[in-house]
Design an enzyme around this catalytic site. Structure first.
Site, PDB file in Angstrom:
ATOM      1  N   GLY A  26       0.814  -1.163   0.133  1.00 26.95           N
ATOM      2  CA  GLY A  26      -0.093  -0.142   0.018  1.00 26.95           C
ATOM      3  C   GLY A  26       0.804   1.157  -0.009  1.00 26.95           C
ATOM      4  O   GLY A  26       0.405   2.201   0.601  1.00 26.95           O
ATOM      5  N   GLY A  27       2.141   1.182  -0.552  1.00 30.29           N
ATOM      6  CA  GLY A  27       2.947   2.118  -0.463  1.00 30.29           C
ATOM      7  C   GLY A  27       2.870   3.472  -1.107  1.00 30.29           C
ATOM      8  O   GLY A  27       3.375   4.503  -0.753  1.00 30.29           O
ATOM      9  N   GLN A  30      -0.925   7.338   2.039  1.00 33.43           N
ATOM     10  CA  GLN A  30      -0.539   8.758   2.655  1.00 33.43           C
ATOM     11  C   GLN A  30       0.822   8.589   3.378  1.00 33.43           C
ATOM     12  O   GLN A  30       1.639   9.606   3.417  1.00 33.43           O
ATOM     13  CB  GLN A  30      -1.579   9.134   3.737  1.00 33.43           C
ATOM     14  CG  GLN A  30      -1.468  10.401   4.386  1.00 33.43           C
ATOM     15  CD  GLN A  30      -2.133  10.851   5.705  1.00 33.43           C
ATOM     16  OE1 GLN A  30      -2.712   9.924   6.292  1.00 33.43           O
ATOM     17  NE2 GLN A  30      -2.061  12.035   6.302  1.00 33.43           N
ATOM     18  N   TYR A 159     -13.800  -0.864   8.850  1.00 36.31           N
ATOM     19  CA  TYR A 159     -12.427  -0.440   9.046  1.00 36.31           C
ATOM     20  C   TYR A 159     -11.975  -0.836  10.449  1.00 36.31           C
ATOM     21  O   TYR A 159     -10.993  -1.480  10.793  1.00 36.31           O
ATOM     22  CB  TYR A 159     -12.400   0.765   8.902  1.00 36.31           C
ATOM     23  CG  TYR A 159     -11.088   1.543   9.082  1.00 36.31           C
ATOM     24  CD1 TYR A 159     -10.001   1.114   8.425  1.00 36.31           C
ATOM     25  CD2 TYR A 159     -10.973   2.713  10.106  1.00 36.31           C
ATOM     26  CE1 TYR A 159      -8.608   1.878   8.704  1.00 36.31           C
ATOM     27  CE2 TYR A 159      -9.622   3.142  10.046  1.00 36.31           C
ATOM     28  CZ  TYR A 159      -8.456   2.929   9.579  1.00 36.31           C
ATOM     29  OH  TYR A 159      -7.286   3.467   9.899  1.00 36.31           O
TER      30      TYR A 159
HETATM   31  C1  AKB Z   1      -9.469   7.732   9.216  1.00 35.97           C
HETATM   32  O1  AKB Z   1      -9.777   8.597   9.692  1.00 35.97           O
HETATM   33  O2  AKB Z   1     -10.126   6.607   8.988  1.00 35.97           O
HETATM   34  C2  AKB Z   1      -8.055   7.168   9.424  1.00 35.97           C
HETATM   35  C3  AKB Z   1      -7.709   6.650  10.878  1.00 35.97           C
HETATM   36  C4  AKB Z   1      -7.751   7.492  12.144  1.00 35.97           C
HETATM   37  O3  AKB Z   1      -7.438   5.662  11.042  1.00 35.97           O
HETATM   38  N1  AKB Z   1      -7.226   8.537   9.314  1.00 35.97           N
END
Ligand code: AKB
Length: 332
Positions: A26-27, A30, A159
């Site tokens: 994932g280079g 960000q 996530y």
């Molecule tokens: C996001 O906002 O999803 C990321 C994180 C804080 O993991 N920047």
């Protein structure tokens, strides 16, 4: 190995013969290019390979080794690790919080199936594996102010769920198979020369670009949404430090790290010290706001500070000054 004389790192340096050979997945997100730059300075240009499924811009392509790697393709990944004699793997491929909610199936595949490939390859080839976690690994039932390392983790985003899964799987592989798994829970990361993509904390990067370009910023979070944040240089240095930390200093394998916490209003106020004309309006994105409301407001990173000497350099005023200097200079 010799003890380094560079006081900024609390660990050992590698001689020409025993340096690690690092692969970063994932280079092109960000953090990857910045981390590659830092690691190349320390271990040599050719010992750090950036990888992604996207085509790199010319400056990235010419600054050191770059390779195509799809973390969902187990054989491709194994070939890269074997052919390049990889010893450390930094796994940055992931869909972030807001974009993950917009595409749950893809987030599940990249963040969970992809991680399984990475874990198996790392265990099979005896790699040191770094996987970032996040403030997003906590949820509304976690203590939010501050959030300690060990507490209830019931995130409400794919996530967050995938990152709790990564923390637990990495720690399980460590105990079961001896995998050298290392994980930091990052706060929102603020950088000038690379953009985040699809996160909830992205506003804190965008505000600088819009402020400089137009003098105006429309924020998608409420003015009082307080979240933990960090300047990219601190984040990358923390990553190198935990990667280099002697194993016996690590009482845990997953650590919170933090630098500061602020709200959009506080960030705008700090910016106005240099740009008094800055206009900030609020147009709330309900998805991002619900996520922010469930995340830590302040992050307790005392274990990282105690175990391997974590210490941030940038607070809010320094962060704002550094971002403005960087972007201001770029604009000329
Ligand atoms: C996001 O906002 O999803 C990321 C994180 C804080 O993991 N920047």
């Amino acid at each position: 190995r010799q003890v380094t004389s560079d006081a900024s790192f609390h660990s050992v340096s590698f001689s020409e013969t025993d340096h690690p050979k690092v692969l970063i997945t994932g280079g092109l997100g960000q953090l990857g290019v910045g981390l590659a730059k830092l690691l190349r300075k320390r271990f040599g240009k050719n010992n750090v390979i950036l990888s992604d499924i996207r085509k790199p811009p010319n400056n990235v392509f010419h600054s050191g080794p770059f390779i195509y790697s799809d973390i969902l393709d187990y054989k491709n990944l194994r070939e890269i690790v074997v052919n390049n004699r990889i010893t450390w793997l930094v796994h940055y491929s992931a869909l972030l919080s807001a974009v993950g909610e917009a595409n749950v199936a893809l987030a599940r595949s990249v963040n969970i199936t992809g991680l399984h490939n990475i874990l198996d390859i790392a265990a099979e080839h005896g790699l040191r594996l770094f996987v970032p976690s996040t403030i997003g690994a906590f949820g509304p039932s976690s203590p939010r102010n501050p959030t300690p390392d060990l507490c209830v983790q019931r995130p409400r985003t794919i996530y967050g769920v995938s990152k709790v899964h990564a923390e637990l799987m990495g720690e399980y592989y460590h105990h079961r198979y001896g995998l050298d798994f290392r994980c930091l829970r990052y706060p929102g990361i603020i950088s000038a020369d690379s953009m985040p993509g699809g996160g909830t904390t992205d506003y804190a990067v965008q505000i600088f670009h819009d402020a400089i370009k137009t003098g105006k910023f429309e924020c998608n979070l409420r003015p009082d949404s307080q979240l933990p944040m960090m300047y990219i240089d601190d984040c990358l240095r923390a990553t190198l430090e935990v990667l280099e930390a002697p194993a016996d200093t690590l009482s845990m394998r997953t650590y919170n790290i933090n630098a500061m916490s602020f709200t959009p209003e506080e960030l705008a106020q700090e910016l106005r010290k240099q740009m008094p004309e800055l206009e900030v309006t609020y147009n709330i994105d309900p998805v991002r706001q619900a996520i922010a409301d469930s995340w830590p407001m302040d992050f307790d990173d005392s274990n990282a500070r105690k175990d391997w000497g974590w210490k941030h350099d940038y607070d809010l005023p320094e962060l704002v000054q550094t971002m403005l200097n960087y972007l201001g200079v770029e604009r000329c």
